[in-house]
Design a protein around this motif. Sequence first.
Motif, PDB file in Angstrom:
ATOM      1  N   MET A 134     -11.369  23.092  -6.812  1.00  0.00           N
ATOM      2  CA  MET A 134     -10.188  23.890  -6.523  1.00  0.00           C
ATOM      3  C   MET A 134      -9.162  23.020  -5.801  1.00  0.00           C
ATOM      4  SD  MET A 134      -9.899  27.319  -4.176  1.00  0.00           S
ATOM      5  CE  MET A 134     -11.170  28.154  -5.104  1.00  0.00           C
ATOM      6  N   ASN A 135      -7.939  23.019  -6.305  1.00  0.00           N
ATOM      7  CA  ASN A 135      -6.888  22.217  -5.710  1.00  0.00           C
ATOM      8  C   ASN A 135      -6.044  23.044  -4.753  1.00  0.00           C
ATOM      9  OD1 ASN A 135      -7.577  19.895  -7.231  1.00  0.00           O
ATOM     10  ND2 ASN A 135      -6.466  20.715  -9.008  1.00  0.00           N
ATOM     11  N   GLY A 136      -5.319  22.358  -3.880  1.00  0.00           N
ATOM     12  CA  GLY A 136      -4.434  23.051  -2.957  1.00  0.00           C
ATOM     13  C   GLY A 136      -5.148  23.554  -1.716  1.00  0.00           C
ATOM     14  N   VAL A 137      -4.423  24.340  -0.946  1.00  0.00           N
ATOM     15  CA  VAL A 137      -4.967  24.930   0.278  1.00  0.00           C
ATOM     16  C   VAL A 137      -5.813  26.140  -0.095  1.00  0.00           C
ATOM     17  CG1 VAL A 137      -4.406  25.981   2.493  1.00  0.00           C
ATOM     18  CG2 VAL A 137      -2.965  24.149   1.583  1.00  0.00           C
ATOM     19  N   LEU A 138      -7.044  26.164   0.395  1.00  0.00           N
ATOM     20  CA  LEU A 138      -7.942  27.281   0.128  1.00  0.00           C
ATOM     21  C   LEU A 138      -7.520  28.478   0.979  1.00  0.00           C
ATOM     22  CD1 LEU A 138     -10.617  28.341  -1.126  1.00  0.00           C
ATOM     23  CD2 LEU A 138     -11.766  27.460   0.914  1.00  0.00           C
ATOM     24  N   VAL A 139      -7.282  29.606   0.351  1.00  0.00           N
ATOM     25  CA  VAL A 139      -6.907  30.826   1.066  1.00  0.00           C
ATOM     26  C   VAL A 139      -8.022  31.849   0.887  1.00  0.00           C
ATOM     27  CG1 VAL A 139      -5.229  32.692   1.293  1.00  0.00           C
ATOM     28  CG2 VAL A 139      -4.451  30.376   0.733  1.00  0.00           C
ATOM     29  N   LEU A 140      -8.550  32.312   2.007  1.00  0.00           N
ATOM     30  CA  LEU A 140      -9.636  33.287   2.010  1.00  0.00           C
ATOM     31  C   LEU A 140      -9.142  34.604   2.580  1.00  0.00           C
ATOM     32  CD1 LEU A 140     -12.513  31.059   3.454  1.00  0.00           C
ATOM     33  CD2 LEU A 140     -12.100  31.614   1.048  1.00  0.00           C
ATOM     34  N   ASP A 141      -9.366  35.693   1.865  1.00  0.00           N
ATOM     35  CA  ASP A 141      -9.002  36.993   2.410  1.00  0.00           C
ATOM     36  C   ASP A 141     -10.052  37.419   3.439  1.00  0.00           C
ATOM     37  OD1 ASP A 141     -11.209  37.924   0.979  1.00  0.00           O
ATOM     38  OD2 ASP A 141     -10.019  38.962  -0.541  1.00  0.00           O
ATOM     39  N   ARG A 142      -9.870  38.593   3.986  1.00  0.00           N
ATOM     40  CA  ARG A 142     -10.761  39.054   5.053  1.00  0.00           C
ATOM     41  C   ARG A 142     -12.222  39.107   4.597  1.00  0.00           C
ATOM     42  NH1 ARG A 142      -9.422  42.301   9.482  1.00  0.00           N
ATOM     43  NH2 ARG A 142      -7.388  42.622   8.508  1.00  0.00           N
ATOM     44  N   ALA A 143     -12.446  39.666   3.402  1.00  0.00           N
ATOM     45  CA  ALA A 143     -13.823  39.830   2.932  1.00  0.00           C
ATOM     46  C   ALA A 143     -14.495  38.489   2.678  1.00  0.00           C
ATOM     47  CB  ALA A 143     -13.837  40.686   1.662  1.00  0.00           C
ATOM     48  N   ALA A 186     -17.242  28.468   1.486  1.00  0.00           N
ATOM     49  CA  ALA A 186     -16.375  28.993   0.426  1.00  0.00           C
ATOM     50  C   ALA A 186     -16.136  27.961  -0.668  1.00  0.00           C
ATOM     51  CB  ALA A 186     -15.045  29.455   1.026  1.00  0.00           C
ATOM     52  N   ARG A 187     -15.914  26.701  -0.282  1.00  0.00           N
ATOM     53  CA  ARG A 187     -15.731  25.649  -1.284  1.00  0.00           C
ATOM     54  C   ARG A 187     -16.979  25.497  -2.150  1.00  0.00           C
ATOM     55  NH1 ARG A 187     -10.650  23.599  -2.579  1.00  0.00           N
ATOM     56  NH2 ARG A 187      -9.430  23.234  -0.680  1.00  0.00           N
ATOM     57  N   ALA A 188     -18.128  25.520  -1.519  1.00  0.00           N
ATOM     58  CA  ALA A 188     -19.373  25.339  -2.260  1.00  0.00           C
ATOM     59  C   ALA A 188     -19.624  26.472  -3.244  1.00  0.00           C
ATOM     60  CB  ALA A 188     -20.548  25.225  -1.283  1.00  0.00           C
ATOM     61  N   ARG A 189     -19.138  27.675  -2.909  1.00  0.00           N
ATOM     62  CA  ARG A 189     -19.394  28.837  -3.753  1.00  0.00           C
ATOM     63  C   ARG A 189     -18.218  29.187  -4.661  1.00  0.00           C
ATOM     64  NH1 ARG A 189     -22.756  32.812   0.425  1.00  0.00           N
ATOM     65  NH2 ARG A 189     -24.378  31.266   0.912  1.00  0.00           N
ATOM     66  N   GLY A 190     -17.149  28.422  -4.561  1.00  0.00           N
ATOM     67  CA  GLY A 190     -16.003  28.671  -5.418  1.00  0.00           C
ATOM     68  C   GLY A 190     -15.220  29.916  -5.056  1.00  0.00           C
ATOM     69  N   TRP A 191     -15.236  30.272  -3.787  1.00  0.00           N
ATOM     70  CA  TRP A 191     -14.524  31.471  -3.336  1.00  0.00           C
ATOM     71  C   TRP A 191     -13.093  31.143  -2.966  1.00  0.00           C
ATOM     72  CZ3 TRP A 191     -18.747  33.511   0.558  1.00  0.00           C
ATOM     73  CH2 TRP A 191     -19.843  33.993  -0.175  1.00  0.00           C
ATOM     74  N   GLY A 192     -12.240  32.156  -2.956  1.00  0.00           N
ATOM     75  CA  GLY A 192     -10.860  32.010  -2.518  1.00  0.00           C
ATOM     76  C   GLY A 192      -9.960  31.515  -3.638  1.00  0.00           C
ATOM     77  N   ILE A 193      -8.703  31.317  -3.278  1.00  0.00           N
ATOM     78  CA  ILE A 193      -7.722  30.822  -4.238  1.00  0.00           C
ATOM     79  C   ILE A 193      -7.063  29.579  -3.658  1.00  0.00           C
ATOM     80  CG2 ILE A 193      -7.287  33.093  -5.245  1.00  0.00           C
ATOM     81  CD1 ILE A 193      -4.708  33.208  -3.573  1.00  0.00           C
ATOM     82  N   GLY A 194      -6.594  28.691  -4.539  1.00  0.00           N
ATOM     83  CA  GLY A 194      -5.891  27.493  -4.101  1.00  0.00           C
ATOM     84  C   GLY A 194      -4.384  27.711  -4.169  1.00  0.00           C
TER      85      GLY A 194
END
Length: 316
Positions: free
Chosen positions: A1-10, A305-313
Amino acid sequence: MNGVLVLDRARTAAALEPAAVLEAVGRALIAVARDEVSVPARIAAFTPAGLLGAMPGYVPGVGLAAKLVTVTGDPRRPGRSFHRGLVALFDERDGRALAMMDAESLTEIRTAASATHSALALAADPGLGRVAVVGTGAQARAQLALLAVVRPDAEVAVGGRDPLRAAEAAALHPGARAAAGIEDAVRGADVVFCTTGATAPVVRREWLSPGTHVSSVGGSHGPELDAATVRDAALFAEWPGAAAAPPPAGAHELQGLAPDRTVTLLGSVLAGDHPGRDGAGLTLFKSTGHAALDVAAARVAHDVARARGWGIGVDL
């Protein structure tokens, strides 16, 4: 995943694996005690509704992060407060922004982790014995959830002003029950976790048994422990400013201590550089929060999150 990882509350909450956060927070506390971190005193801008606090920090080998958090009163429930905000994690070598995540869930578990470390290190019984959790809000729930992982067999009493909320919170731990009130929960406890948004003391010295360990993580707006408890206890904190700095950086309970009073850093105990409990007296860990703990928890959330592919870049 490229860019800044953004994680929501969940996703932030899911990525904050309890065992990993507990271990990371322990390392951060030791780094604080050994003066290895760079963390300026917390600052805050005040509004009629509350405050906006800024907490940047650097922990070598862990990361560089900053938290912006608001603390405001809940107009629907006087005496309760909201803690909301964001945490940004940066690469400590080149300054790249790595991730943005929810501060509320991160703050809850890193605070519970430091409180739990204090109890495991300072309680007379390493098994914790009988535990009282004072409070029924988000921080009390985070503490109960972490205790369910660390000490699922503990006997736990939850005390608060609302019996229904106390029962709901108690359901988070297999050995917990709702007490009739705060005094009922505290009397006879070996370990007391105070997790309230109190503006005046909610725990009294006369309720505490000899040798009790008290972990106080609330009281952003005032003391949640009375002066007699502070007077009689051996004192521990995350950082020297808990006593030396005025609120909101320092603790209300630790202001104006007598010159002969010593406040020991919890990280010194965890590192084996200080023996911790000495005898059968009270011990008190007073938490004010510390940016090094945010850095540690943010690194855990980012890595999981990176290891599990969570969030958006996001390209920022």
